[in-house]
Write a protein that holds these residues in place. Structure first.
Motif, PDB file in Angstrom:
ATOM      1  N   CYS A 168       0.902  -1.137   0.049  1.00  0.00           N
ATOM      2  CA  CYS A 168      -0.008   0.047   0.038  1.00  0.00           C
ATOM      3  C   CYS A 168       0.883   1.090   0.056  1.00  0.00           C
ATOM      4  O   CYS A 168       1.502   1.335   0.879  1.00  0.00           O
ATOM      5  N   GLN A 169       0.847   2.012  -1.243  1.00  0.00           N
ATOM      6  CA  GLN A 169       1.589   3.033  -1.081  1.00  0.00           C
ATOM      7  C   GLN A 169       1.304   4.323  -0.245  1.00  0.00           C
ATOM      8  O   GLN A 169       2.087   5.054   0.148  1.00  0.00           O
ATOM      9  N   THR A 170      -0.128   4.415   0.129  1.00  0.00           N
ATOM     10  CA  THR A 170      -0.717   5.258   0.954  1.00  0.00           C
ATOM     11  C   THR A 170       0.061   5.352   2.171  1.00  0.00           C
ATOM     12  O   THR A 170       0.431   6.506   2.920  1.00  0.00           O
ATOM     13  N   THR A 171       0.086   3.981   2.717  1.00  0.00           N
ATOM     14  CA  THR A 171       0.588   4.037   4.011  1.00  0.00           C
ATOM     15  C   THR A 171       1.999   3.507   4.126  1.00  0.00           C
ATOM     16  O   THR A 171       2.392   3.461   5.369  1.00  0.00           O
ATOM     17  N   GLU A 217      -5.839   2.129  -2.872  1.00  0.00           N
ATOM     18  CA  GLU A 217      -5.388   3.190  -2.482  1.00  0.00           C
ATOM     19  C   GLU A 217      -6.401   3.990  -1.992  1.00  0.00           C
ATOM     20  O   GLU A 217      -7.502   3.761  -2.311  1.00  0.00           O
ATOM     21  N   GLY A 218      -6.005   5.282  -1.700  1.00  0.00           N
ATOM     22  CA  GLY A 218      -6.874   6.452  -1.263  1.00  0.00           C
ATOM     23  C   GLY A 218      -6.812   6.697   0.224  1.00  0.00           C
ATOM     24  O   GLY A 218      -5.916   6.561   0.824  1.00  0.00           O
ATOM     25  N   LEU A 219      -7.928   7.467   0.536  1.00  0.00           N
ATOM     26  CA  LEU A 219      -7.936   7.955   1.807  1.00  0.00           C
ATOM     27  C   LEU A 219      -8.438   6.855   2.789  1.00  0.00           C
ATOM     28  O   LEU A 219      -8.080   6.995   4.063  1.00  0.00           O
ATOM     29  N   PRO A 221      -7.465   3.140   2.584  1.00  0.00           N
ATOM     30  CA  PRO A 221      -7.058   2.021   1.710  1.00  0.00           C
ATOM     31  C   PRO A 221      -7.453   0.763   2.411  1.00  0.00           C
ATOM     32  O   PRO A 221      -7.671   0.637   3.813  1.00  0.00           O
ATOM     33  N   SER A 236      -6.387   0.066   7.448  1.00  0.00           N
ATOM     34  CA  SER A 236      -5.007   0.109   7.631  1.00  0.00           C
ATOM     35  C   SER A 236      -4.482  -0.430   9.200  1.00  0.00           C
ATOM     36  O   SER A 236      -3.228  -0.628   9.293  1.00  0.00           O
TER      37      SER A 236
END
Length: 722
Positions: A168-171, A217-219, A221, A236
């Motif tokens: 997960c790139q977001t976290t 991804e996104g707000l 994940p 997450s």
């Protein structure tokens, strides 16, 4: 299995297929890359319909292919294909010289070798840099590669059995599903390349073997894990967002986004199961399902051209690859160009012809259906003053029940069975015919036939009260067939018995009261009173109180025996009637066996000539036989009590149904609710209420759709002087 099926668009059968991938190499549309266990790479272009072969390029490697990925893995180079095999990670360049060309070339650039066999890989996106590839070995060790560089290698995990991995790139979190556990690892902890086993941020026991992983991804994940028997989604922090239980074994899963639906609030996924079914979900909500006619081990959602977008690509274990879609051909949605003009003059003429045919058929009897079976009609005939039947009560009146039959076609013999009940004044006539046809009819007998006039009883135990919105009517006018002069009170006695019931009318409160020492007579008198009031006064409102207290009293009498019998049986335990009946039945069985044993012993003594013990056997037989007769008498008395109380309770049920009907409330309770059944009252009430909670009274109140607090509280007043 679903009745809907996937519509097949393109299909290929390629032996030894092990992996498929959708990638865009030219014309801004996707192509299909197929990898095999024999090391062969095939690039297909299903969107090009001029050639049924669809093959753009082929390349043969020396190693079986486990997984493939396509991205800009090398700087200044496009169309890079990364192929993972057990011993190598190889980068290939796919080149198409002209967009109109039907062929492409595959060229190997370089590769990374492994000392331990690889299991799977995932892409690690990096901002302002080329993506990295994380490879997991068969012994659960991780190696990271960026282009031709190895960032770190053989970082061990706390697991023995490898599973799906995702990033997960977001976290900036790596997710691994090894050993049946889903674990999260901060990716920054792995950058050092330490050979020590890494600690997890959190872990969750999936309770099953993980097959596939998708990370959004996104707000918010979400990590979605496909296991053999369920699909689970986690946020997450490791909490379960939703879960889906599968009826069949899950085979593969794909997460997709529709080009026509821009709402990213929900995750849309397709799951393939072992029963050849595709399940389309919006999060955990099933949107559609269809038959795939195969068990896919890999799924993709691809757009191969502008006409066929979001098509489903499936790969079976036997190497069959199918590209299909849900619904019908897109061309069928076109509006027809030709306009159909309706000639209403011709249609009117056609309707007239049809109506004429229908009339002719009716005249010929074509549509007239004869009623099948025997028809029977009942009616009350003349009422006589005194019957001459020897078994009837003296001076009891009688009435004739007129039975009319029709549709007696070739019937030579009739059998009529008559059944009557005191608690419910009706005669049930059953007509059996030779061809097993049965007709059931019931009719209420006149009140005059059932009761004669008697003295009133104001001190009777049981009573029920009815309210009206108008003044009370004179009882001597309501019951004009009786010779009573009192307009406010009248008494009745059941013919041939001493059972009486009294009816009182109160002018002050516009109220009628029915009293009797026999609870079963309340329903008969109340039904007759309400019927006569309704027929005498046009628009009148009548209401009453359901006697739940009497029902509770009868239930207690059924559930407990009297005090004398209780003391006789035991000093500390209240025996129920049903329990006492079973106890008497067991005693009868024991005494019967004992008597048979004594008789058998006496016969053996007579055969052997040993007559010395006959007096003792005779005394023992006399004692056992008397106990057997006492047990049988007790059993019959208990059974009679149960039937009597059951009849009274059924009468109260019918009374509750009549009162509820006055309030426009339909209830399942009636006089036959607990009749002709071997179920206990509680089992019957549980079936009617669809619940097993509460006692019998709570269930009865629920069936009447009332509670004790909602019932009208009627305050008895002093009756006016006669």
């Amino acid at each position: 299995m679903s009745l809907f099926r996937l519509v097949e668009w393109v299909s290929h059968t390629i032996p030894h297929t092990s992996a498929i991938l959708n990638a865009s190499f030219f014309q801004d549309r996707e192509q299909l890359v197929v990898g095999g266990e024999d090391g062969q790479i095939i690039i297909l272009d299903p969107g090009f319909r001029d050639d049924s072969n669809h093959v753009l390029a082929t390349y043969l490697t020396k190693y079986p292919i486990l997984q493939m990925a396509s991205d800009k893995f090398l700087a200044q180079m496009e169309n890079i294909l990364a192929v993972l095999s057990p011993t190598k990670l190889t980068y290939f360049k796919v080149t198409v010289e002209k967009e109109e060309d039907k062929h492409a070339t595959i060229e190997e650039i370089f590769s990374h070798s492994f000392s331990t066999s690889a299991w799977n890989m995932c892409i690690i996106p990096i901002e302002d840099s080329t993506p990295q590839i994380l490879v997991q070995s068969i012994d659960c060790k991780l190696s990271l590669y960026q282009g031709d560089q190895c960032v770190f290698s053989l970082v061990p995990l706390r697991a023995l059995q490898p599973g799906p991995i995702g990033y997960c790139q977001t976290t900036q979190t790596l997710f691994v599903a090894n050993n049946g556990f889903l674990a999260a690892i901060k990716f920054s902890l792995m950058s050092s390349g330490s050979q020590k086993k890494i600690n997890y941020d959190w872990s969750f026991n999936l309770g099953d073997t993980a097959i596939h992983m998708e990370v959004t991804e996104g707000l918010k994940p979400t990590t979605i894990i496909l296991c053999r028997r369920h699909v689970s989604a986690f946020n997450s922090s490791g909490s379960v967002v939703w879960q889906i239980r599968l009826e069949a074994v899950g085979m593969s899963m794909v997460l997709y986004r529709s080009l026509l639906i821009n709402n990213t609030q929900f995750n849309r996924l397709i799951i393939a199961t072992s029963d050849d079914t595709l399940l389309i979900f919006q999060d955990n909500k099933l949107v559609w399902n269809c038959s795939a006619l195969m068990s896919p081990v890999a799924l993709l959602v691809c757009s191969y051209n502008k006409i066929y977008e979001n098509t489903i690509t499936m790969m079976a274990s036997n190497g069959k690859i199918v590209v299909g879609y849900l619904g019908t051909e897109p061309s069928l949605y076109k509006v027809p160009e030709e306009k159909v003009i309706v000639n209403y003059t011709d249609r009117i003429d056609q309707f007239k012809e049809l109506e004429l045919k229908i009339k002719e058929s009716d005249a010929a009897g074509g549509l007239i259906k004869r009623k099948e079976g025997i028809q029977m009609k009942l009616s009350i005939g003349e009422i006589g003053k005194r019957t001459i039947e020897p078994n009837a009560a003296p001076n009891a009146p009688y009435c004739n029940v007129v039975v009319e039959f029709s549709e007696l076609h070739n019937v030579s013999k009739l059998h009529i069975n008559i059944q009557s009940e005191m608690a419910s004044p009706s005669n049930q006539i059953v007509l059996n015919v030779g061809n097993s046809l049965t007709v059931l009819k019931s009719i209420e007998l006149p009140f005059k036939v059932l009761f004669e006039e008697a003295q009133i009883d104001r001190n009777a135990k049981y009573k029920v009260t009815f309210d009206t919105n108008v003044g009370v009517l004179a009882l001597n006018q309501l019951f004009s067939e009786y010779e009573s002069d009192n307009p406010q009170a009248i008494g009745f006695c059941l013919h041939g018995t001493d059972k009486t019931v009294s009816i009182f009318a109160a002018n002050k409160s516009n109220r009628y009261r029915i009293q009797s020492e026999h609870v079963s007579l309340l329903q008969i008198a109340s039904a007759e009173l309400v019927k006569r009031i309704a027929s005498s006064a046009g628009s009148i409102e009548i209401g009453g109180t359901i006697p739940f207290g009497y029902m509770h009293e009868l239930l207690e009498e059924i559930n407990q025996v009297s005090g004398n019998e209780k003391d006789h049986l035991t000093e500390n335990k209240d025996f129920q009637l049903e329990a006492k009946k079973k106890e008497d039945s067991k005693t009868i069985d024991c005494r019967t066996k004992e008597v048979r044993a004594i008789v058998s012993l006496s016969l053996n003594s007579c055969k052997t000539g040993n007559m010395g013990n006959l007096p003792a056997l005779d005394a023992l037989f006399d004692k056992s036989y008397r106990e057997l007769l006492d047990s049988m008498d007790s059993y019959n008395v208990t059974n009679s009590k149960i039937e009597t109380e059951k009849t009274s309770l059924n009468s109260l049920f019918q009374l509750a149904a009549d009162i509820s009907k006055l309030s426009k409330v339909e209830t399942m309770l009636n006089g036959h609710f607990w009749a002709n059944t071997k179920q206990s009252l509680r089992d019957r009430l549980c079936w009617a209420c669809r619940t097993e909670r509460g006692n019998e009274m709570k269930m009865i109140e629920k069936l009447c759709e009332h509670s004790p607090k909602e019932l009208p509280k009627i305050k008895e007043e002093e009756e006016e002087a006669d």
